[in-house]
Design a protein around this motif. Structure first.
Motif, PDB file in Angstrom:
ATOM      1  N   ASP A  28       0.789  -1.259   0.000  1.00 16.54           N
ATOM      2  CA  ASP A  28       0.000   0.000   0.000  1.00 16.54           C
ATOM      3  C   ASP A  28       0.810   1.291   0.000  1.00 16.54           C
ATOM      4  OD1 ASP A  28      -1.937  -1.927   0.246  1.00 16.54           O
ATOM      5  OD2 ASP A  28      -2.750  -1.226   2.151  1.00 16.54           O
ATOM      6  N   PHE A  33      -2.082   7.485   0.928  1.00 17.56           N
ATOM      7  CA  PHE A  33      -1.518   7.372   2.273  1.00 17.56           C
ATOM      8  C   PHE A  33      -0.276   8.235   2.460  1.00 17.56           C
ATOM      9  CE2 PHE A  33      -3.558   3.041   1.896  1.00 17.56           C
ATOM     10  CZ  PHE A  33      -4.587   3.310   2.786  1.00 17.56           C
ATOM     11  N   GLU A  76      -4.645  -0.776  -1.363  1.00 13.18           N
ATOM     12  CA  GLU A  76      -5.948  -0.854  -0.703  1.00 13.18           C
ATOM     13  C   GLU A  76      -6.918   0.048  -1.467  1.00 13.18           C
ATOM     14  OE1 GLU A  76      -6.020   0.092   3.486  1.00 13.18           O
ATOM     15  OE2 GLU A  76      -8.218   0.039   3.559  1.00 13.18           O
ATOM     16  N   LYS A 136      -7.695  -4.861   4.802  1.00 18.61           N
ATOM     17  CA  LYS A 136      -6.380  -4.537   5.346  1.00 18.61           C
ATOM     18  C   LYS A 136      -5.370  -5.623   5.003  1.00 18.61           C
ATOM     19  CE  LYS A 136      -8.225  -0.910   7.218  1.00 18.61           C
ATOM     20  NZ  LYS A 136      -8.279   0.282   6.350  1.00 18.61           N
ATOM     21  N   VAL A 161       3.131   0.343   4.239  1.00 10.65           N
ATOM     22  CA  VAL A 161       2.391   1.101   5.250  1.00 10.65           C
ATOM     23  C   VAL A 161       0.967   0.558   5.375  1.00 10.65           C
ATOM     24  CG1 VAL A 161       3.761   3.158   4.796  1.00 10.65           C
ATOM     25  CG2 VAL A 161       1.619   2.842   3.552  1.00 10.65           C
ATOM     26  N   THR A 162       0.401   0.760   6.545  1.00 15.02           N
ATOM     27  CA  THR A 162       1.047   1.175   7.764  1.00 15.02           C
ATOM     28  C   THR A 162       1.412  -0.073   8.578  1.00 15.02           C
ATOM     29  OG1 THR A 162      -1.049   1.409   8.991  1.00 15.02           O
ATOM     30  CG2 THR A 162      -0.225   3.365   7.866  1.00 15.02           C
ATOM     31  N   VAL A 165      -1.310  -1.675  10.741  1.00 18.87           N
ATOM     32  CA  VAL A 165      -2.602  -1.973  10.108  1.00 18.87           C
ATOM     33  C   VAL A 165      -2.387  -2.981   8.959  1.00 18.87           C
ATOM     34  CG1 VAL A 165      -4.705  -1.015   9.090  1.00 18.87           C
ATOM     35  CG2 VAL A 165      -3.482   0.276  10.835  1.00 18.87           C
ATOM     36  N   CYS A 166      -2.126  -2.492   7.753  1.00 17.56           N
ATOM     37  CA  CYS A 166      -2.112  -3.419   6.613  1.00 17.56           C
ATOM     38  C   CYS A 166      -0.879  -4.317   6.593  1.00 17.56           C
ATOM     39  CB  CYS A 166      -2.269  -2.642   5.317  1.00 17.56           C
ATOM     40  SG  CYS A 166      -3.923  -1.932   5.176  1.00 17.56           S
TER      41      CYS A 166
HETATM   42  C1  C5J Z   1      -3.151   0.652   5.527  1.00 14.59           C
HETATM   43  C2  C5J Z   1      -4.865   1.928   6.644  1.00 14.59           C
HETATM   44  N1  C5J Z   1      -2.641   0.434   4.321  1.00 14.59           N
HETATM   45  N2  C5J Z   1      -4.059   2.301   7.629  1.00 14.59           N
HETATM   46  N3  C5J Z   1      -4.396   1.209   5.586  1.00 14.59           N
HETATM   47  O1  C5J Z   1      -2.537   0.389   6.536  1.00 14.59           O
HETATM   48  O2  C5J Z   1      -6.022   2.241   6.670  1.00 14.59           O
END
Ligand code: C5J
Length: 240
Positions: A28, A33, A76, A136, A161-162, A165-166
């Motif tokens: 991502d 982002f 994403e 994610k 990233v991040t 999360v992903c």
């Molecule tokens: C990702 C998000 N790529 N933080 N998405 O981590 O929403």
């Protein structure tokens, strides 16, 4: 160790990078982002915290490609009709803007819009698959596993990233599917430095419960030395 398995100094212990079954998975690294004016910035985040991962990723990618090893990218995002966007994801946060709304780089996290694209510095090369994911994790509702299986890939070097999360969701999904994951700490980033640090610790805790973590310099040095010794993998082209 076989000559085509490179020992990479890592936490919690050495990662055996097997050149015949590893791939680089970049998560991502999208304009939405990372760029000022994108979704992340519109939510009030400091994108410079993610942008510092660009140069390490660029250097890693150069070394990885020079060694002829496979690269995959993820993005994403959602269909333009938002049919794959769960209402829970659209509504969560009650922000002034949400996925599908118009922003300075087109509709937020919608496929085909400028903001959804991967940043120019890390643009996919021809033949490098781009996995479009609505969630994610990169395995959820995508053909990632089919692509990895057809290429005999069992190890993933994960960046992007991040972190919490992903990247984390993907590493957890990969771990449950039997892949060995090495996350490169300087090539992953978060809007929240404390989450980044803790997410990396979660990966290596308990003897590497989800995988390994290392600086990208360790991988680049190993690949450069191996190439200097004459190794370049015969490139396998993957249709995107
Ligand atoms: C990702 C998000 N790529 N933080 N998405 O981590 O929403």
């Amino acid at each position: 160790m076989s000559p085509d398995v490179l020992p990479i100094a890592a936490e919690p212990y050495e990662f055996p990078l097997a050149l015949d079954r590893c791939a680089l998975l970049i998560i991502d690294m999208q304009r939405d982002f990372l760029e000022p004016g994108g979704f992340g910035a519109m939510l009030g985040n400091d994108v410079s915290l993610l942008r510092r991962t660009i140069e390490p990723n660029r250097q890693l990618l150069a070394a990885w490609r020079a060694s002829g090893l496979p690269v995959l990218h993820t993005r994403e995002g959602h269909r333009s009709d938002l049919a794959d966007l769960p209402p829970s994801k659209k509504e969560r946060g009650h922000g002034a803007v949400s996925i599908g709304d118009s922003g300075p780089m087109g509709r937020i996290l919608v496929r085909g819009e400028p903001g959804h694209d991967i940043i120019g510095e890390l643009a996919p090369a021809p033949g490098e698959p781009v996995i479009d994911k609505p969630g994610k994790g990169a395995f959820f509702a995508t053909d990632l596993q089919a692509i990895l299986q057809s290429r005999g890939i069992r190890q993933l070097v994960v960046t992007g990233v991040t972190t919490e999360v992903c990247v984390h969701t993907t590493v957890r999904e990969a771990n449950d599917r039997g892949y060995e994951c090495l996350v490169l700490e300087d090539c992953a980033g978060s809007y929240f430095p404390e989450f980044h640090a803790m997410a990396l610790k979660m990966i290596t805790a308990q003897g590497g419960i989800f995988g390994w973590v290392a600086p990208s310099a360790n991988v680049i040095a190993a690949l450069d030395a191996h190439r200097d010794a004459g190794f370049v993998k015969t490139k396998v082209t993957m249709a995107s």
